[in-house]
Design an enzyme around this catalytic site. Structure first.
Site, PDB file in Angstrom:
ATOM      1  N   LYS A 188       0.691  -1.135  -0.016  1.00  0.00           N
ATOM      2  CA  LYS A 188       0.092  -0.059   0.144  1.00  0.00           C
ATOM      3  C   LYS A 188       1.143   1.305  -0.124  1.00  0.00           C
ATOM      4  CE  LYS A 188      -1.588   3.092   2.266  1.00  0.00           C
ATOM      5  NZ  LYS A 188      -1.406   4.511   1.646  1.00  0.00           N
ATOM      6  N   GLU A 191      -0.558   7.492  -0.892  1.00  0.00           N
ATOM      7  CA  GLU A 191      -1.269   7.991  -1.810  1.00  0.00           C
ATOM      8  C   GLU A 191      -0.855   9.523  -2.490  1.00  0.00           C
ATOM      9  OE1 GLU A 191      -1.592   7.900   1.547  1.00  0.00           O
ATOM     10  OE2 GLU A 191      -2.905   9.564   2.130  1.00  0.00           O
ATOM     11  N   SER A 241       4.688   8.114  10.017  1.00  0.00           N
ATOM     12  CA  SER A 241       4.591   8.884  11.220  1.00  0.00           C
ATOM     13  C   SER A 241       4.476   8.324  12.284  1.00  0.00           C
ATOM     14  CB  SER A 241       3.756  10.026  10.807  1.00  0.00           C
ATOM     15  OG  SER A 241       2.228   9.363  11.037  1.00  0.00           O
ATOM     16  N   CYS A 296      13.574  10.834   7.198  1.00  0.00           N
ATOM     17  CA  CYS A 296      13.413  10.363   8.484  1.00  0.00           C
ATOM     18  C   CYS A 296      14.798  10.414   9.110  1.00  0.00           C
ATOM     19  CB  CYS A 296      12.952   9.047   8.703  1.00  0.00           C
ATOM     20  SG  CYS A 296      13.827   7.871   7.920  1.00  0.00           S
ATOM     21  N   GLU A 396       8.445  16.725  15.731  1.00  0.00           N
ATOM     22  CA  GLU A 396       9.371  16.386  14.108  1.00  0.00           C
ATOM     23  C   GLU A 396       8.782  17.651  13.270  1.00  0.00           C
ATOM     24  OE1 GLU A 396       8.106  13.072  11.913  1.00  0.00           O
ATOM     25  OE2 GLU A 396      10.182  12.803  11.295  1.00  0.00           O
TER      26      GLU A 396
HETATM   27  P1  NAD Z   1       2.172   9.081   7.289  1.00  0.00           P
HETATM   28  O1  NAD Z   1       2.047   8.247   8.778  1.00  0.00           O
HETATM   29  O2  NAD Z   1       1.152  10.274   7.347  1.00  0.00           O
HETATM   30  O3  NAD Z   1       1.647   8.147   6.214  1.00  0.00           O
HETATM   31  C1  NAD Z   1       2.215   6.649   5.961  1.00  0.00           C
HETATM   32  C2  NAD Z   1       1.582   5.704   5.500  1.00  0.00           C
HETATM   33  O4  NAD Z   1       0.333   5.557   6.311  1.00  0.00           O
HETATM   34  C3  NAD Z   1       0.808   6.261   4.077  1.00  0.00           C
HETATM   35  O5  NAD Z   1       0.778   5.041   3.241  1.00  0.00           O
HETATM   36  C4  NAD Z   1      -0.605   6.608   4.536  1.00  0.00           C
HETATM   37  O6  NAD Z   1      -1.395   6.414   3.444  1.00  0.00           O
HETATM   38  C5  NAD Z   1      -0.825   5.978   5.838  1.00  0.00           C
HETATM   39  N1  NAD Z   1      -2.180   6.587   6.647  1.00  0.00           N
HETATM   40  C6  NAD Z   1      -1.713   7.905   6.744  1.00  0.00           C
HETATM   41  N2  NAD Z   1      -2.951   8.259   7.699  1.00  0.00           N
HETATM   42  C7  NAD Z   1      -3.464   6.925   8.093  1.00  0.00           C
HETATM   43  C8  NAD Z   1      -4.348   6.547   9.317  1.00  0.00           C
HETATM   44  N3  NAD Z   1      -4.836   7.548   9.978  1.00  0.00           N
HETATM   45  N4  NAD Z   1      -4.706   5.259   9.497  1.00  0.00           N
HETATM   46  C9  NAD Z   1      -3.915   4.221   8.780  1.00  0.00           C
HETATM   47  N5  NAD Z   1      -2.927   4.688   7.678  1.00  0.00           N
HETATM   48  C10 NAD Z   1      -2.789   6.013   7.408  1.00  0.00           C
HETATM   49  O7  NAD Z   1       3.655   9.479   7.053  1.00  0.00           O
HETATM   50  P2  NAD Z   1       4.171  10.521   5.822  1.00  0.00           P
HETATM   51  O8  NAD Z   1       3.831  11.747   5.987  1.00  0.00           O
HETATM   52  O9  NAD Z   1       3.711   9.645   4.600  1.00  0.00           O
HETATM   53  O10 NAD Z   1       5.691  10.155   5.706  1.00  0.00           O
HETATM   54  C11 NAD Z   1       6.598  10.905   6.962  1.00  0.00           C
HETATM   55  C12 NAD Z   1       6.508  10.523   8.216  1.00  0.00           C
HETATM   56  O11 NAD Z   1       7.354   9.145   7.972  1.00  0.00           O
HETATM   57  C13 NAD Z   1       7.657  11.249   8.987  1.00  0.00           C
HETATM   58  O12 NAD Z   1       7.328  11.352  10.414  1.00  0.00           O
HETATM   59  C14 NAD Z   1       9.104  10.419   8.994  1.00  0.00           C
HETATM   60  O13 NAD Z   1       9.812  10.648   9.914  1.00  0.00           O
HETATM   61  C15 NAD Z   1       8.614   8.898   8.945  1.00  0.00           C
HETATM   62  N6  NAD Z   1       9.571   8.183   8.295  1.00  0.00           N
HETATM   63  C16 NAD Z   1      10.368   7.343   9.234  1.00  0.00           C
HETATM   64  C17 NAD Z   1      11.022   6.459   8.539  1.00  0.00           C
HETATM   65  C18 NAD Z   1      12.078   5.730   9.288  1.00  0.00           C
HETATM   66  O14 NAD Z   1      12.782   4.650   8.813  1.00  0.00           O
HETATM   67  N7  NAD Z   1      11.819   5.577  10.711  1.00  0.00           N
HETATM   68  C19 NAD Z   1      11.372   6.580   7.189  1.00  0.00           C
HETATM   69  C20 NAD Z   1      10.527   7.540   6.359  1.00  0.00           C
HETATM   70  C21 NAD Z   1       9.890   8.293   7.045  1.00  0.00           C
END
Ligand code: NAD
Length: 511
Positions: A188, A191, A241, A296, A396
């Protein structure tokens, strides 16, 4: 834009191409009426629409994966390995083209988009070694005439949920390792930028991944929740996140699945006064503002120890010199952030820093970029005199904002970093081996760089974020991914010959 036509359909009455799902080896149109625009962050041009898959489509993807597992788990290691060999070659061949798609939908510079793909490609290269990675163990004669061995067997249908900031690297952390170990997969993607991910998936299919072994559904919370609760999924990998990662980990675990969540971060760089000034300052500025701070492992906090605080003006000078522009423009250092919403959030956090008493040494708000008046640009921003209670430290920011703090000793710097809830990455800049050794031993962060600003391990190791940046004990790629995507079976064996046959019944627990 050089996209692959069969990855898109049309969705009347919307004229934009609609990103397809991948189910049972076919790129298919979703029947969903809920569409999310994929927007170029430098221009606001809508590049495509992504459908939020229906519950039936999620079920169909999982069913395809479940069915494919029956034959795929029995497919010889060498066959799986050869598919990965072809996949890595195709990724290399199409690198430039996919990087261009990635930059258009994500915003990062073309060079950085290539880096995004190459860091994932390295995982595919490592997956080619599955023959040795998935080896079991054998101990001869653990008791008289008894041998014990372990088998590392695939676990079944695995799911992966990925974030917007690395649309190539992070999907490639997941599905190549999962499928090369004999599992099947439902991905997945984010989006916000699913197009480059689909290009990678298409190459995997061209490399020979059989129908049903790799499937893709698009969507948001509903689709994620469906994957985390689906009875036929055995493991869920998440990167994103902290709030969502915690939800995914809890939900998947409550439904009896293996789960791993790599989450948010607040990565510190500690600069000692004996550090090499040019090398350290360049590394610090690159790690803080590269990819517009949306990594990240970006350095988001600089901790200057003692006299190193005098280098702050040099940090500002270097940050000021960075070129903010669309990622497709030559010479760009800092591209746009992903969305107008992300830009507004970053700017509000900068304002909160000022309101809470931080000193704004460089303000990237309101930056104008010629030719891209609609872009989500935030210029490099430097805040000094930051205290732990301020929002710019507590949250963050995930934008091109470097938060600067000053302490008197290395011990104070270590205590500051260890008191922060996150544990993804940390850097130390010094020329002292003794200071470095003390730091790497006492710091409570999963990935440590000594004069290395973004210490993401290569795939022979694993990604090892810790504490608030991770849930689950096993990280992505490397040996830990093999452990996550396999289960260990032990087989204890005794063969009899006439001389060793027991003549009586033994009711004790010994072998
Ligand atoms: P996000 O958590 O908003 O989205 C990640 C995924 O979760 C997406 O596929 C999204 O569709 C899905 N999602 C979003 N809201 C959701 C919900 N309420 N319920 C279920 N699924 C949901 O993260 P983002 O904004 O796409 O990415 C940035 C974040 O990712 C930052 O916090 C960053 O630090 C983190 N990140 C961490 C690493 C790591 O290895 N630790 C690597 C890359 C990014």
């Amino acid at each position: 834009m050089s996209t692959t036509p069969h990855l898109y359909g049309s969705h009347s009455p919307v004229s934009h191409p609609t990103v397809r799902l991948l189910i049972q080896g076919e790129f298919v149109d979703s029947r969903s009426t809920e569409l999310h625009p994929v927007v170029n962050p430098a221009t606001q041009e809508v590049l495509a629409q992504v459908p939020m898959a229906t519950p039936d489509e999620v079920d169909a993807a999982v069913a395809a994966a479940r069915q494919a597992f029956v034959t795929w788990k029995a497919t010889p290691l060498a066959v799986r390995m050869r598919i990965m060999l072809r996949f890595q070659a195709l990724l290399r061949e199409h690198l430039g083209r996919i990087a261009h798609v990635l930059t258009l939908e994500q915003g990062k510079t073309l060079a950085d988009a290539e880096g995004d793909i190459v860091r994932g490609l390295e995982v595919v290269e490592h997956a080619c070694a599955v023959g040795t990675l998935q080896l079991g163990e054998f101990a001869e004669n653990v008791a008289n005439g008894v041998d014990t061995c372990t088998l590392r067997q695939p676990i079944g249908v695995c799911a992966g949920i990925t974030p917007f900031n690395f649309p190539a690297m992070i999907p490639l952390w997941m599905f190549p390792m999962a499928i090369v170990c004999g599992n099947t997969f439902v991905l997945k993607p984010s989006e916000q930028d699913p197009m480059s991910t689909m290009e990678l998936v298409d190459l995997a299919m061209q490399a020979g991944v059989p129908a049903g072994v790799l499937n893709v559904v698009h969507g948001g919370k509903d689709v994620v929740d469906a994957l985390c609760t689906h009875p036929d999924i055995v493991a869920v990998s998440f990167v994103g996140s902290t709030a969502v990662g915690t939800h995914v980990y809890d939900l998947a675990s409550q439904h009896g699945k293996r789960a791993q969540s790599m989450m948010g971060a607040k990565n510190h760089a500690v600069i000692l006064p004996d550090a090499h000034p040019v090398q350290s300052l360049n590394a610090l500025v690159g790690a803080a503002f590269g990819a517009a701070g949306q990594r990240c492992m970006a350095t988001s906090v600089a901790v200057f120890v003692g006299a190193a605080r005098d280098w702050l003006p040099e940090v500002v000078k270097r940050a000021q010199a960075l070129k903010v522009n669309a990622g497709t423009e030559p010479g760009t250092d800092v591209g746009p952030v992903i969305s107008p919403r992300a830009k507004a959030r970053i700017e509000a956090l900068i304002a909160s820093g000022v309101a809470e008493g931080a000193e704004l040494l460089l303000d990237g708000r309101g930056v104008q970029v010629a030719g891209y008046p609609q872009g989500n640009f935030v210029g490099p921003t430097v805040l000094a005199g930051v205290q732990p209670h301020m929002q710019v430290y507590a949250q963050e920011i995930f934008g091109p904002v470097l938060v600067c703090m000053a302490v008197d000793t290395l011990d104070e710097a270590i205590a500051l970093v260890n008191a922060n809830p996150f544990g993804n990455g940390v850097g130390l800049f010094t020329q002292s081996g003794a200071a470095a050794r003390k730091f790497q031993s006492e710091i409570d962060v999963g990935q440590v760089g000594i004069n290395v600003p973004i210490p993401v391990p290569v795939p022979f190791f694993s990604f090892t974020g810790s504490r608030g940046s991770k849930l689950g004990d096993l990280g992505p790629y490397g040996k830990q991914a093999v452990q996550f995507y396999t289960q260990t079976k032990t087989v204890t064996t005794r063969w009899f010959d006439d001389a060793s046959v027991n003549t009586g019944v033994n009711t004790t627990i010994s072998l």
